[in-house]
Every structure is written in C-alpha cells, then in structure tokens.
Design a protein around this motif. Structure first.
Motif, short mmCIF file in Angstrom:
data_model
loop_
_atom_site.label_atom_id
_atom_site.label_comp_id
_atom_site.label_asym_id
_atom_site.label_seq_id
_atom_site.Cartn_x
_atom_site.Cartn_y
_atom_site.Cartn_z
N LEU A 1 -3.63 8.57 15.76
CA LEU A 1 -2.34 9.08 15.28
C LEU A 1 -2.46 10.00 14.07
CD1 LEU A 1 -0.22 5.77 15.49
CD2 LEU A 1 -0.28 7.63 17.14
N CYS A 2 -3.58 9.88 13.34
CA CYS A 2 -3.72 10.62 12.08
C CYS A 2 -3.78 12.13 12.32
CB CYS A 2 -4.98 10.14 11.36
SG CYS A 2 -5.27 11.00 9.81
N ILE A 3 -3.03 12.88 11.50
CA ILE A 3 -3.04 14.34 11.61
C ILE A 3 -3.80 14.99 10.45
CG2 ILE A 3 -0.90 14.52 12.99
CD1 ILE A 3 0.59 15.09 10.31
N GLY A 4 -4.41 14.16 9.62
CA GLY A 4 -5.25 14.67 8.52
C GLY A 4 -4.49 15.43 7.45
N CYS A 5 -3.21 15.07 7.23
CA CYS A 5 -2.38 15.83 6.27
C CYS A 5 -2.78 15.58 4.82
CB CYS A 5 -0.91 15.49 6.45
SG CYS A 5 -0.50 13.80 5.95
N GLY A 6 -3.44 14.46 4.55
CA GLY A 6 -3.91 14.18 3.18
C GLY A 6 -2.89 13.50 2.29
N GLU B 1 10.82 11.72 4.11
CA GLU B 1 12.20 12.16 4.32
C GLU B 1 12.25 13.55 4.94
OE1 GLU B 1 14.51 11.75 0.73
OE2 GLU B 1 13.87 9.65 0.60
N LEU B 2 11.35 14.43 4.50
CA LEU B 2 11.32 15.79 5.04
C LEU B 2 11.05 15.77 6.54
CD1 LEU B 2 9.31 17.65 2.26
CD2 LEU B 2 11.65 18.14 2.93
N LEU B 3 10.12 14.91 6.94
CA LEU B 3 9.73 14.90 8.35
C LEU B 3 10.60 13.99 9.22
CD1 LEU B 3 5.85 15.04 8.11
CD2 LEU B 3 7.41 16.84 8.78
N ASN B 4 11.34 13.09 8.56
CA ASN B 4 12.17 12.16 9.31
C ASN B 4 13.58 12.18 8.74
OD1 ASN B 4 9.93 10.71 10.96
ND2 ASN B 4 9.20 10.75 8.85
N PRO B 5 14.31 13.30 8.95
CA PRO B 5 15.62 13.46 8.31
C PRO B 5 16.63 12.44 8.81
CG PRO B 5 15.25 15.16 9.94
CD PRO B 5 13.98 14.40 9.83
N PRO C 1 0.79 -1.24 0.00
CA PRO C 1 0.00 0.00 0.00
C PRO C 1 0.82 1.29 0.00
CG PRO C 1 -0.19 -1.18 2.12
CD PRO C 1 0.72 -1.99 1.26
N ALA C 2 0.62 2.10 -1.04
CA ALA C 2 1.33 3.37 -1.18
C ALA C 2 0.93 4.34 -0.05
CB ALA C 2 1.00 3.98 -2.53
N CYS C 3 -0.31 4.23 0.40
CA CYS C 3 -0.78 5.15 1.45
C CYS C 3 0.05 5.01 2.73
CB CYS C 3 -2.26 4.91 1.73
SG CYS C 3 -2.63 3.19 2.16
N VAL C 4 0.49 3.80 3.01
CA VAL C 4 1.30 3.58 4.22
C VAL C 4 2.67 4.23 4.04
CG1 VAL C 4 2.37 1.82 5.70
CG2 VAL C 4 0.07 1.45 4.79
N LYS C 5 3.26 4.04 2.86
CA LYS C 5 4.57 4.66 2.57
C LYS C 5 4.46 6.18 2.64
CE LYS C 5 6.62 1.23 -0.43
NZ LYS C 5 6.07 0.72 -1.66
N ALA C 6 3.32 6.71 2.18
CA ALA C 6 3.16 8.16 2.10
C ALA C 6 2.90 8.80 3.46
CB ALA C 6 2.00 8.49 1.16
N CYS C 7 2.40 8.02 4.40
CA CYS C 7 2.04 8.60 5.71
C CYS C 7 3.30 9.05 6.45
CB CYS C 7 1.27 7.56 6.53
SG CYS C 7 0.78 8.19 8.14
N PRO C 8 3.38 10.32 6.81
CA PRO C 8 4.62 10.83 7.40
C PRO C 8 4.73 10.60 8.91
CG PRO C 8 3.06 12.63 7.12
CD PRO C 8 2.38 11.39 6.62
N VAL C 9 3.69 10.08 9.54
CA VAL C 9 3.71 9.94 11.00
C VAL C 9 4.65 8.79 11.40
CG1 VAL C 9 2.31 9.47 13.05
CG2 VAL C 9 1.37 10.83 11.18
N GLU C 10 5.57 9.08 12.31
CA GLU C 10 6.56 8.10 12.78
C GLU C 10 6.66 8.21 14.31
OE1 GLU C 10 8.22 5.80 11.36
OE2 GLU C 10 8.23 6.25 9.22
N PRO C 11 7.13 7.21 15.03
CA PRO C 11 7.63 5.94 14.49
C PRO C 11 6.51 4.95 14.15
CG PRO C 11 7.86 5.95 16.87
CD PRO C 11 7.32 7.30 16.49
#
Ligand code: SF4
Ligand code: SF4
Ligand code: SF4
Length: 272
Positions: A112-117, A233-237, A83-93
C-alpha cells in the motif's frame, strides 16, 4: 491483549551486533557496502539506518575522569504507543503504515505504501527511511509476523547478554526501574527513556546508564508536530465535493513535492 515492550538495558550491551544481524536475517535484508567514518569513533557501521538496516548499534562516547567510555545504544523504531507515523500516513481506507491492535506492532505494508515520506516527516524520532528506488518506507516492524506466531522479536531472541528483553510492558517497566537502582548503586547516572515520552510512551524502553546529554541523537523532549493531520485532511476531504476536489489536488501535489524533496535529500546524503 496485554501491551508488550522490549527492555533495552544498555549497560549490558557489549556491541556484539547479534541483534543487528538477527534483524537483517529475519527481514531478509541484504548486506550493504559501508565505509569507516569519523563520527562515533569509526566503529559504528553502517553510519545510519537505511532501507537494508532496520536496527543499528550506535557507538556514543563519553569522557570521564580522563578516560574514554563507550555508551552503546540499539537504534531502531521506538514502536510508539500512539504512533504519529500512522496518523501521518495519508493512504486510506487502509493505512500503509499499519498499527496492529492484537500485537501492538506498527509496520509498513509495502503493497500500500506510496513512498510519500509523510511517516518520516512526522516521526518524532525521524526513523522511517524511504527506499527511493522502490518508493517504499522502511523501518523496524517489531517483528509483527513473529509476534503473530507467538515468538519474540528476532533482536531480543538473539541478544546474548539480556540487554534486550521482550515481555509485558508493565513488567518491562518494573525491570527498568530495578535496573536504575542497580546502576545508581554502582555510581552511574541512569535514565529511563520511553516510559513517558510523548505522553503515552513507547514500546522500546531504554535504561541508559548515563544522562541523555551523552546520547545526542535521542531527542530530549520528543514532540509530534501540530499539523500532523493536514495531509490526511487534504487527501481525504470531508463534505463539500468542490472543496474536496481542490484539497485532493493540493494533497497530490504535496505528495509529489515531498517525494521529490526526499529523493533529492537522499541523493545529497549519499554524495556527501
Ligand atoms: S518511532 Fe516513529 S516510525 Fe516508530 S512508531 Fe514511533 S512514530 Fe512510528
Ligand atoms: S511513505 Fe507515505 S504511504 Fe508509505 S507508510 Fe509512509 S506515510 Fe504511508
Ligand atoms: S545483541 Fe544485545 S549485546 Fe549484542 S549488540 Fe545487540 S543489544 Fe548489544
């Protein structure tokens, strides 16, 4: 665990909407006010997926030998194998868009969802809908809580015609190929959709009685955008703190901008 899937043998669909209702019931989703609309003959209702409709019967039309045919389609998250949606989700860990290895379900963890879209943006089928009031992503969750308890998804349980069948993905694919033989013998032009799409396929396996051109809302050749890892990558440098800080600010601002755009889009859709 053996990979599971749902067969959607759409020639057997009578558009009774039992699956649509069962989905609402299991997920405790409220009714929504709907209106008749010109597209799709006006019987499809509501017009699109929404934060309170995770499964929708689409009414596609086909003209053949001077007659009008309805081609029904159950529309919801395809439950991609990768699922691409999982890869795209920026929330970590821990991802807000969660893939459960044991059941193979992909679902939104609302805590956990921040509604970033980002999940909607990168979904090759543009499925997740952002609830702009709650600021949460919404979609079919493959009834992950039912699967965890040894039950089949609510839609498959409710379907009275065996259009929807839940089982091991391999067996479901065998059934899909047999359905193609059955339909071809009847003079239809069936296609399987979901076996190989995106390379590894999906867990919703359609048998469509007629070619894809009659289902304009299903992408012919779905693709995952190449810049999918960018926001993550932007959110998890990685290493350099300075670079990292810059990227984090860049990422936060990207998220804020995305949310703004999605809220605006959603408002104009409602107004339109
Ligand atoms: S269809 Fe979209 S939302 Fe559903 S699993 Fe695939 S990428 Fe995720
Ligand atoms: S809206 Fe953002 S945080 Fe929520 S599931 Fe989608 S990508 Fe993850
Ligand atoms: S319950 Fe089965 S027959 Fe009824 S609309 Fe859904 S898929 Fe079609």
């Amino acid at each position: 665990m053996v990979e599971k899937a749902i067969l959607l043998d759409m020639e057997k669909c009578i558009a009774c909407r039992a699956c649509q209702v069962a989905c609402k019931q299991w997920n405790e989703l409220p009714a929504e006010e709907t209106t008749f609309f010109a597209a799709a003959g006006g019987y499809q209702n509501p017009a699109e997926l929404s934060p309170s409709t995770f499964t929708l019967i689409k009414f596609n039309e086909m003209e053949k030998e001077g007659k009008l045919w309805w081609l029904f389609r159950v529309h919801s998250c395809m439950q991609c194998v990768d699922p691409a949606c999982v890869k795209a989700c920026p929330v970590e860990p821990v991802k807000a868009m969660t893939y459960v290895k044991e059941t193979g379900a992909t679902y939104v963890n609302r805590e956990l969802c921040i509604g970033c879209g980002s999940c909607r943006e990168y979904c090759p089928f543009t499925i997740p809908v952002i609830d702009t009031e709650a600021e949460k992503s919404t979609k079919c969750n493959f009834c992950f809580d039912r699967l965890e308890n040894g039950m089949e998804p609510a839609c498959a349980k409710a379907c009275p015609t065996d259009c929807l069948v839940f089982g091991d993905r391999e067996q479901i694919l065998e059934m899909a190929h047999k359905a193609v033989e059955r339909l071809s013998a009847k003079g239809r032009h069936p296609v399987i959709y979901g076996e190989k799409e995106l390379g590894s396929g999906t867990k919703k396996i359609y048998v469509l009685p007629e070619p894809l051109e009659y289902y304009p809302d299903l992408p012919k050749n779905p693709k995952v955008s190449e810049d999918i890892g960018l926001l993550h990558e932007l959110l998890n440098p990685p290493s350099s703190i300075l670079t990292g800080l810059g990227l984090v600010f860049g990422g936060v601002s990207w998220v804020a901008n995305r949310k703004k755009i999605i809220i605006e889009e959603s408002k104009s859709e409602k107004e339109g």
